[in-house]
Write a protein that holds these residues in place. Sequence first.
Motif, PDB file in Angstrom:
ATOM      1  N   ILE A  75       0.839  -1.202   0.000  1.00 13.98           N
ATOM      2  CA  ILE A  75       0.000   0.000   0.000  1.00 13.98           C
ATOM      3  C   ILE A  75       0.872   1.250   0.000  1.00 13.98           C
ATOM      4  O   ILE A  75       0.593   2.224  -0.721  1.00 13.98           O
ATOM      5  CB  ILE A  75      -0.974  -0.002   1.202  1.00 13.98           C
ATOM      6  N   ARG A  79       0.810   4.105  -2.862  1.00 14.00           N
ATOM      7  CA  ARG A  79       0.573   5.525  -2.541  1.00 14.00           C
ATOM      8  C   ARG A  79       1.670   6.402  -3.113  1.00 14.00           C
ATOM      9  O   ARG A  79       1.400   7.458  -3.690  1.00 14.00           O
ATOM     10  CB  ARG A  79       0.508   5.721  -1.024  1.00 14.00           C
ATOM     11  N   GLY A  85      -4.575   8.725  -1.758  1.00 15.94           N
ATOM     12  CA  GLY A  85      -4.658   8.736  -0.307  1.00 15.94           C
ATOM     13  C   GLY A  85      -4.620   7.318   0.228  1.00 15.94           C
ATOM     14  O   GLY A  85      -4.709   6.343  -0.526  1.00 15.94           O
ATOM     15  N   LEU A  86      -4.534   7.200   1.556  1.00 15.93           N
ATOM     16  CA  LEU A  86      -4.435   5.886   2.189  1.00 15.93           C
ATOM     17  C   LEU A  86      -5.645   5.015   1.875  1.00 15.93           C
ATOM     18  O   LEU A  86      -5.504   3.844   1.504  1.00 15.93           O
ATOM     19  CB  LEU A  86      -4.277   6.047   3.707  1.00 15.93           C
ATOM     20  N   LYS A  87      -6.833   5.573   1.974  1.00 20.28           N
ATOM     21  CA  LYS A  87      -8.057   4.814   1.733  1.00 20.28           C
ATOM     22  C   LYS A  87      -8.133   4.318   0.286  1.00 20.28           C
ATOM     23  O   LYS A  87      -8.464   3.156   0.025  1.00 20.28           O
ATOM     24  CB  LYS A  87      -9.272   5.691   2.052  1.00 20.28           C
ATOM     25  N   GLU A  88      -7.810   5.204  -0.661  1.00 18.96           N
ATOM     26  CA  GLU A  88      -7.867   4.839  -2.078  1.00 18.96           C
ATOM     27  C   GLU A  88      -6.815   3.797  -2.432  1.00 18.96           C
ATOM     28  O   GLU A  88      -7.065   2.861  -3.180  1.00 18.96           O
ATOM     29  CB  GLU A  88      -7.699   6.079  -2.966  1.00 18.96           C
ATOM     30  N   LYS A  90      -5.421   1.622  -0.369  1.00 24.90           N
ATOM     31  CA  LYS A  90      -5.811   0.352   0.254  1.00 24.90           C
ATOM     32  C   LYS A  90      -6.891  -0.332  -0.581  1.00 24.90           C
ATOM     33  O   LYS A  90      -6.825  -1.541  -0.826  1.00 24.90           O
ATOM     34  CB  LYS A  90      -6.321   0.584   1.676  1.00 24.90           C
ATOM     35  N   ALA A  91      -7.870   0.443  -1.055  1.00 25.20           N
ATOM     36  CA  ALA A  91      -8.935  -0.121  -1.884  1.00 25.20           C
ATOM     37  C   ALA A  91      -8.367  -0.701  -3.170  1.00 25.20           C
ATOM     38  O   ALA A  91      -8.760  -1.786  -3.608  1.00 25.20           O
ATOM     39  CB  ALA A  91      -9.984   0.944  -2.194  1.00 25.20           C
ATOM     40  N   ASP A  94      -6.658  -3.938  -2.327  1.00 26.22           N
ATOM     41  CA  ASP A  94      -7.650  -4.961  -1.977  1.00 26.22           C
ATOM     42  C   ASP A  94      -8.359  -5.517  -3.207  1.00 26.22           C
ATOM     43  O   ASP A  94      -8.830  -6.650  -3.193  1.00 26.22           O
ATOM     44  CB  ASP A  94      -8.693  -4.397  -1.012  1.00 26.22           C
TER      45      ASP A  94
END
Length: 126
Positions: A75, A79, A85-88, A90-91, A94
């Motif tokens: 991740i 990035r 961003g962290l959320k994007e 990670k998605a 995943d």
Amino acid sequence: MTTTPEWIEDLKTISVLEHTERIKALEEAFGVSATAVAAAPPVGGAGDGAGEEVEEQSAFDVVLTGPGDKKIQVIKVVRAATGLGLKEAKALVDEAPKAIKEGVDKAEADKLKADLEEAGGTVELK
């Protein structure tokens, strides 16, 4: 009878509408289609490899096929490479297999692949 260069000079003097009418007349007279001629496959057939030059790929897609055991490290690399961003990021990890970057040059694709593999991910260049 006119020669080919004379015939070409005559064609230069007529309008596009007249060209279209003459093409239609030729198609009807000879039972051919100008579009079929334009779309005809190259001589030698497809797939036989004779006389074909293979164009070297210049743009690559870096596809993460799996995050591996060190998902957090992967991740971080995603990035850094994408600016997400962290959320994007990670998605994106995943949802593997997923393209991380598309249409990049060979050097950038190789570097990103090496970074992702070093972090523990599995990567494919397309």
